[in-house]
Design an enzyme around this catalytic site. Structure first.
Site, PDB file in Angstrom:
ATOM      1  N   CYS A   2       0.819  -1.209   0.000  1.00 40.58           N
ATOM      2  CA  CYS A   2       0.000   0.000   0.000  1.00 40.58           C
ATOM      3  C   CYS A   2       0.857   1.265   0.000  1.00 40.58           C
ATOM      4  O   CYS A   2       1.975   1.264   0.493  1.00 40.58           O
ATOM      5  CB  CYS A   2      -0.864   0.036   1.256  1.00 40.58           C
ATOM      6  SG  CYS A   2      -1.817  -1.457   1.475  1.00 40.58           S
ATOM      7  N   ARG A  27       4.677   0.771  -6.100  1.00 37.94           N
ATOM      8  CA  ARG A  27       4.665  -0.140  -4.957  1.00 37.94           C
ATOM      9  C   ARG A  27       3.711  -1.317  -5.171  1.00 37.94           C
ATOM     10  O   ARG A  27       3.789  -2.307  -4.454  1.00 37.94           O
ATOM     11  CB  ARG A  27       4.256   0.625  -3.680  1.00 37.94           C
ATOM     12  CG  ARG A  27       5.237   1.708  -3.297  1.00 37.94           C
ATOM     13  CD  ARG A  27       4.677   2.612  -2.222  1.00 37.94           C
ATOM     14  NE  ARG A  27       4.497   1.908  -0.960  1.00 37.94           N
ATOM     15  CZ  ARG A  27       5.471   1.692  -0.077  1.00 37.94           C
ATOM     16  NH1 ARG A  27       6.677   2.120  -0.319  1.00 37.94           N
ATOM     17  NH2 ARG A  27       5.219   1.067   1.050  1.00 37.94           N
ATOM     18  N   TRP A  81      -3.070  -2.563  -1.589  1.00 32.34           N
ATOM     19  CA  TRP A  81      -2.634  -3.868  -2.083  1.00 32.34           C
ATOM     20  C   TRP A  81      -3.325  -4.878  -1.157  1.00 32.34           C
ATOM     21  O   TRP A  81      -2.965  -4.995   0.017  1.00 32.34           O
ATOM     22  CB  TRP A  81      -1.111  -3.961  -1.992  1.00 32.34           C
ATOM     23  CG  TRP A  81      -0.502  -5.134  -2.663  1.00 32.34           C
ATOM     24  CD1 TRP A  81      -0.226  -5.254  -3.990  1.00 32.34           C
ATOM     25  CD2 TRP A  81      -0.045  -6.345  -2.044  1.00 32.34           C
ATOM     26  NE1 TRP A  81       0.371  -6.460  -4.241  1.00 32.34           N
ATOM     27  CE2 TRP A  81       0.485  -7.161  -3.061  1.00 32.34           C
ATOM     28  CE3 TRP A  81      -0.040  -6.824  -0.734  1.00 32.34           C
ATOM     29  CZ2 TRP A  81       1.012  -8.413  -2.825  1.00 32.34           C
ATOM     30  CZ3 TRP A  81       0.493  -8.072  -0.488  1.00 32.34           C
ATOM     31  CH2 TRP A  81       1.004  -8.850  -1.528  1.00 32.34           C
ATOM     32  N   ASN A 107      -1.117   1.169   5.964  1.00 29.53           N
ATOM     33  CA  ASN A 107      -0.263   0.193   5.284  1.00 29.53           C
ATOM     34  C   ASN A 107       0.264  -0.747   6.363  1.00 29.53           C
ATOM     35  O   ASN A 107       0.800  -0.286   7.373  1.00 29.53           O
ATOM     36  CB  ASN A 107       0.896   0.932   4.582  1.00 29.53           C
ATOM     37  CG  ASN A 107       1.930  -0.027   4.033  1.00 29.53           C
ATOM     38  OD1 ASN A 107       1.651  -1.202   3.808  1.00 29.53           O
ATOM     39  ND2 ASN A 107       3.139   0.465   3.816  1.00 29.53           N
ATOM     40  N   GLY A 108       0.075  -2.052   6.169  1.00 25.98           N
ATOM     41  CA  GLY A 108       0.536  -3.013   7.173  1.00 25.98           C
ATOM     42  C   GLY A 108      -0.561  -4.026   7.451  1.00 25.98           C
ATOM     43  O   GLY A 108      -1.532  -4.121   6.684  1.00 25.98           O
ATOM     44  N   GLU A 489      18.745 -15.596 -10.191  1.00 22.06           N
ATOM     45  CA  GLU A 489      18.261 -14.220 -10.360  1.00 22.06           C
ATOM     46  C   GLU A 489      17.623 -14.035 -11.747  1.00 22.06           C
ATOM     47  O   GLU A 489      16.579 -13.385 -11.881  1.00 22.06           O
ATOM     48  CB  GLU A 489      19.429 -13.244 -10.155  1.00 22.06           C
ATOM     49  CG  GLU A 489      19.130 -11.787 -10.465  1.00 22.06           C
ATOM     50  CD  GLU A 489      17.973 -11.192  -9.672  1.00 22.06           C
ATOM     51  OE1 GLU A 489      17.471 -11.835  -8.740  1.00 22.06           O
ATOM     52  OE2 GLU A 489      17.535 -10.078 -10.035  1.00 22.06           O
ATOM     53  N   LYS A 493      13.774 -12.895 -12.541  1.00 20.40           N
ATOM     54  CA  LYS A 493      13.424 -11.723 -13.363  1.00 20.40           C
ATOM     55  C   LYS A 493      12.429 -12.100 -14.442  1.00 20.40           C
ATOM     56  O   LYS A 493      11.428 -11.447 -14.649  1.00 20.40           O
ATOM     57  CB  LYS A 493      14.673 -11.192 -14.041  1.00 20.40           C
ATOM     58  CG  LYS A 493      15.448 -10.042 -13.651  1.00 20.40           C
ATOM     59  CD  LYS A 493      15.126  -8.959 -12.743  1.00 20.40           C
ATOM     60  CE  LYS A 493      14.415  -9.261 -11.471  1.00 20.40           C
ATOM     61  NZ  LYS A 493      15.090  -8.981 -10.265  1.00 20.40           N
ATOM     62  N   GLU A 496       8.951 -12.941 -13.019  1.00 27.15           N
ATOM     63  CA  GLU A 496       8.286 -11.754 -12.462  1.00 27.15           C
ATOM     64  C   GLU A 496       7.629 -10.901 -13.532  1.00 27.15           C
ATOM     65  O   GLU A 496       6.484 -10.484 -13.382  1.00 27.15           O
ATOM     66  CB  GLU A 496       9.310 -10.854 -11.753  1.00 27.15           C
ATOM     67  CG  GLU A 496       9.663 -11.251 -10.368  1.00 27.15           C
ATOM     68  CD  GLU A 496      10.525 -10.191  -9.706  1.00 27.15           C
ATOM     69  OE1 GLU A 496      10.099  -9.653  -8.684  1.00 27.15           O
ATOM     70  OE2 GLU A 496      11.616  -9.896 -10.216  1.00 27.15           O
ATOM     71  N   HIS A 512      20.102 -35.120 -11.914  1.00 30.95           N
ATOM     72  CA  HIS A 512      19.461 -35.652 -10.702  1.00 30.95           C
ATOM     73  C   HIS A 512      17.961 -35.388 -10.704  1.00 30.95           C
ATOM     74  O   HIS A 512      17.320 -35.492  -9.656  1.00 30.95           O
ATOM     75  CB  HIS A 512      20.125 -35.056  -9.460  1.00 30.95           C
ATOM     76  CG  HIS A 512      21.569 -35.416  -9.350  1.00 30.95           C
ATOM     77  ND1 HIS A 512      22.002 -36.656  -8.945  1.00 30.95           N
ATOM     78  CD2 HIS A 512      22.674 -34.709  -9.656  1.00 30.95           C
ATOM     79  CE1 HIS A 512      23.327 -36.686  -8.980  1.00 30.95           C
ATOM     80  NE2 HIS A 512      23.751 -35.518  -9.412  1.00 30.95           N
ATOM     81  N   LYS A 611       6.456  -3.617  -4.805  1.00 25.35           N
ATOM     82  CA  LYS A 611       7.879  -3.261  -4.770  1.00 25.35           C
ATOM     83  C   LYS A 611       8.482  -3.555  -3.414  1.00 25.35           C
ATOM     84  O   LYS A 611       9.573  -4.064  -3.300  1.00 25.35           O
ATOM     85  CB  LYS A 611       8.037  -1.778  -5.111  1.00 25.35           C
ATOM     86  CG  LYS A 611       9.482  -1.274  -5.076  1.00 25.35           C
ATOM     87  CD  LYS A 611      10.302  -1.924  -6.167  1.00 25.35           C
ATOM     88  CE  LYS A 611      11.753  -1.502  -6.148  1.00 25.35           C
ATOM     89  NZ  LYS A 611      12.591  -2.440  -6.919  1.00 25.35           N
TER      90      LYS A 611
HETATM   91  O1  M6R Z   1      13.551  -4.415  -0.768  1.00 23.93           O
HETATM   92  P1  M6R Z   1      14.145  -5.794  -0.677  1.00 23.93           P
HETATM   93  O2  M6R Z   1      15.457  -5.897  -1.391  1.00 23.93           O
HETATM   94  O3  M6R Z   1      14.250  -6.289   0.727  1.00 23.93           O
HETATM   95  O4  M6R Z   1      13.133  -6.723  -1.443  1.00 23.93           O
HETATM   96  C1  M6R Z   1      13.316  -8.113  -1.461  1.00 23.93           C
HETATM   97  C2  M6R Z   1      12.454  -8.770  -2.504  1.00 23.93           C
HETATM   98  O5  M6R Z   1      11.101  -8.532  -2.237  1.00 23.93           O
HETATM   99  C3  M6R Z   1      12.773  -8.241  -3.908  1.00 23.93           C
HETATM  100  O6  M6R Z   1      14.112  -8.450  -4.240  1.00 23.93           O
HETATM  101  C4  M6R Z   1      11.884  -8.960  -4.945  1.00 23.93           C
HETATM  102  O7  M6R Z   1      12.237 -10.292  -5.063  1.00 23.93           O
HETATM  103  C5  M6R Z   1      11.975  -8.205  -6.269  1.00 23.93           C
HETATM  104  N1  M6R Z   1      10.681  -8.112  -6.850  1.00 23.93           N
HETATM  105  C6  M6R Z   1      12.897  -8.856  -7.239  1.00 23.93           C
HETATM  106  O8  M6R Z   1      12.883  -8.287  -8.497  1.00 23.93           O
END
Ligand code: M6R
Length: 616
Positions: A2, A27, A81, A107-108, A489, A493, A496, A512, A611
């Site tokens: 949020c 966000r 959110w 937010n929370g 990684e 990406k 996502e 395996h 985010k």
């Molecule tokens: O703000 P942070 O680095 O702690 O966030 C951690 C993850 O939520 C963040 O890296 C997430 O995996 C991203 N969407 C990756 O692109």
């Protein structure tokens, strides 16, 4: 997660609130709403879906002349959110008490909302939404006796969980009350106007003087001043901070998407991260004095790294780097696992906590566990004044500039640079690396920015490749050692932003199990930068090829080892095998970006993602 904004001043609040919410769109959210307090009293407008829908609703009202009720120089706004209750107009914030005089944005997560709801219902309150937030509005009302601050102080005593709150009340039309616990909230102090926001970019058009609220600290914003109180409601003093980065740093600057812009910012970000940490007197050396890193840190017996998502992948590379350069045992852990395990602490452990935002709930919880055990903590974060930065013993900022796209790119490569610097200095101070060798390593690190720029210059190759391959239903990334972490990684990406089913495998694990998945519908991208393992990778590629997979390799520009094995080769400049992650991830970031665009998706706002994950 949020986003919260709040404004009190002399301007019309609606445009300020909508503008602020726009800056927080990155966000992630699924509905939006505002509350404005003017002559007609408290007026609320909400809308499920994109902020644009709320904007259109408000614009239509203003056009027909019914907009007078939306006139007022104070208000609060929110992008939601969904956590408790589906995205809908009714579940959107702001939420009000029964009489509609108190409005709250949150937010929370209020963990004891079920209990509080039952208790409030027993006192005659009728709930309208399915949210946890609504209990806050009713609780404040329950304690309200003409003084909003006192009512908030009393209500907070009953709340368990995390919150950033913006609260206004019709009977106190000269103030906004704001408070936070484990969720971010910043106060902006302007001339004759004051604001709150979940993040600094939403404030920058109005002011650069900001106050980062501590947990449970309360701010009361009037037009001409801001007062601060502790959770008991006692006044306290607070220093402001000056934000010196520009608003343009948080805008797209001619790129179609933030993600592409941020991928392109990596050469500059790498320089910004590295330069202040290098001494160039007679022999080059690393300067970590600015963060207070001295010999006492390297007496540790073990390094523990915890983080989430992309930052965890940076941590995995950190493990390889620390073992390689400093010869010290390293454990690396996903923060959401770590916090619920029963880990064995050692007083001589040091923790490295990595987080772009510095606000990730699981990461902060893991840090607090470490802190309780008495361990010393180094934070690597991008956000100045974040909770992580404030609670750690040492902070190493990544200086990547604001990262807006949900998919982390420049934060990752600058996190890696920070980790390399700490690992190298660790090795130097422990005597596993000599001064001359260290100087050579620093030269290699200094070359990375120009090398990254060179990879970006060749981005059309990746774009063309993506235009042919974007519809592949399965994409696997393979690698060994540092390349394995980059594979993880890269797969993250791609999934996502393009919603492609992508996975990463340690290449040696292929036989395996995972090889059972490989068929003609598979694309395998092999990361091949670990020179001593080229022959092993070559065999792995041949194994997947034999089962019909399309193949690509990422390797050095002066290496032709894989040219005959794979369908496509992407080349990166030759650096040390242990530094390649900073370079080899860039083609993979670009590939993910172009696949998303080819699929007609918005890479900046992937579905279901936020985010900054400030709740569990
Ligand atoms: O703000 P942070 O680095 O702690 O966030 C951690 C993850 O939520 C963040 O890296 C997430 O995996 C991203 N969407 C990756 O692109």
């Amino acid at each position: 997660m949020c986003g919260i904004v709040g404004y009190i001043g002399t301007e019309e609040a609606v445009p300020v609130l909508l503008n602020g919410l726009k800056k927080l769109e990155y966000r992630g959210y699924d509905s939006a709403g505002i509350a404005v307090l003017g002559k007609p009293g408290l007026v609320i407008r909400k809308s499920k879906g994109a902020l644009k829908q709320l904007e259109e609703k408000v614009a239509a009202e203003l056009k027909t002349g019914d907009g007078a009720s939306l006139s007022g120089a104070m208000g609060i706004g929110h992008t939601r959110w969904a956590t408790h209750g589906e995205p809908s107009d009714i579940n959107s914030h702001p939420h009000t008490d029964v009489s509609g005089k108190i409005a709250v944005v949150h937010n929370g997560i209020i963990e004891n909302h079920g209990k509080l709801k039952a208790w409030l219902e027993a006192h005659g309150v009728i709930f309208r939404s399915e949210t946890d937030t609504e209990v806050i509005a009713h609780l404040i009302d329950f304690h309200y006796n003409g003084d909003l601050l006192l009512a908030v102080v009393e209500a907070l005593k009953r709340l368990e969980g995390s919150y950033a709150l913006g609260i206004i009340c019709e009977n106190n039309p000269d103030r906004i009350v704001a408070v936070r616990k484990e969720s971010p909230l910043v106060v902006g102090s302007g001339r004759g106007e004051n604001l709150i926001a979940s993040d600094v970019p939403a404030l920058l058009e109005y002011t650069r003087e900001v106050y980062y609220l501590e947990d449970r600290e309360i701010a009361v914003l009037y037009r001409d001043r801001v007062e601060f109180y502790n959770e008991e409601g006692q006044g306290c003093k607070k220093e402001s901070s000056h934000v010196d980065w520009d608003v343009s740093a948080a805008e797209k600057g001619g790129y179609e998407h933030f993600m592409l812009k941020e991928i392109h910012e990596q050469p500059k970000a790498l320089i910004n991260t590295l330069r202040p940490r290098i001494k160039t007197y007679a022999v080059k050396s690393i300067n970590l004095e600015e963060i207070g890193f001295d010999g006492s840190w390297v007496e540790a017996n073990r390094v523990v790294i915890t983080a989430c998502g992309t930052a965890w992948h940076a941590g995995m590379i950190g493990k390889y780097a620390f073992e390689h350069f400093a010869r010290i045992p390293v454990d690396v852990d996903i923060a959401s696992e770590y916090r619920y395990r029963n880990p064995v602490f050692n007083p001589r452990d040091i923790f490295i906590i990595i987080s772009q935002s510095g606000e990730t709930a699981d990461t902060l919880a893991a840090m607090r566990m470490a802190r309780k055990s008495g361990a010393r903590i180094i934070a690597i974060t991008n956000v100045v004044g974040s909770t992580l930065a404030r609670e750690a013993d040492l902070v190493m900022y990544t200086w990547a500039g604001p990262e807006i796209a949900v998919a982390s790119t420049k934060a990752f490569t600058t996190q890696l640079l920070c980790i390399y610097l700490i690992a190298l200095q660790f090795g130097f101070l422990r005597g596993t690396i000599g001064g001359d060798v260290l100087a050579d390593y620093i030269d290699a690190l200094e070359n990375l920015s120009a090398y990254a720029a060179r990879i970006l210059d060749g981005k059309e190759n990746i774009q063309r490749f993506a235009s042919r391959q974007f519809n592949k239903s399965k994409v696997f990334f393979l690698g060994r050692l540092f390349d394995y972490a980059v594979s993880l990684e890269s797969a993250l990406k791609l999934k996502e932003v393009s919603y492609t089913h992508s996975e990463a495998f340690a290449a040696g694990e292929l036989k395996h199990g995972p090889i059972a998945l490989v068929d003609e519908s598979t694309l395998v991208v092999a990361l091949c930068t670990q020179s001593s393992l080229f022959d092993k990778m070559d065999s792995n590629i041949k194994e997947v090829k034999a089962r019909g997979a399309a193949t690509a390799a990422i390797t050095y520009e002066d290496v032709d080892y894989f040219d005959k094995t794979v369908d496509e080769v992407f080349r990166i400049p030759h650096t040390l095998d242990s530094f390649t992650p900073i370079l080899s991830v860039i083609p993979c970031q670009l590939y993910a970006y172009y696949c998303a665009v080819q699929r007609g998706l918005d890479p900046d706002k992937p579905r279901n993602l936020a985010k900054s994950v400030t709740v569990e």
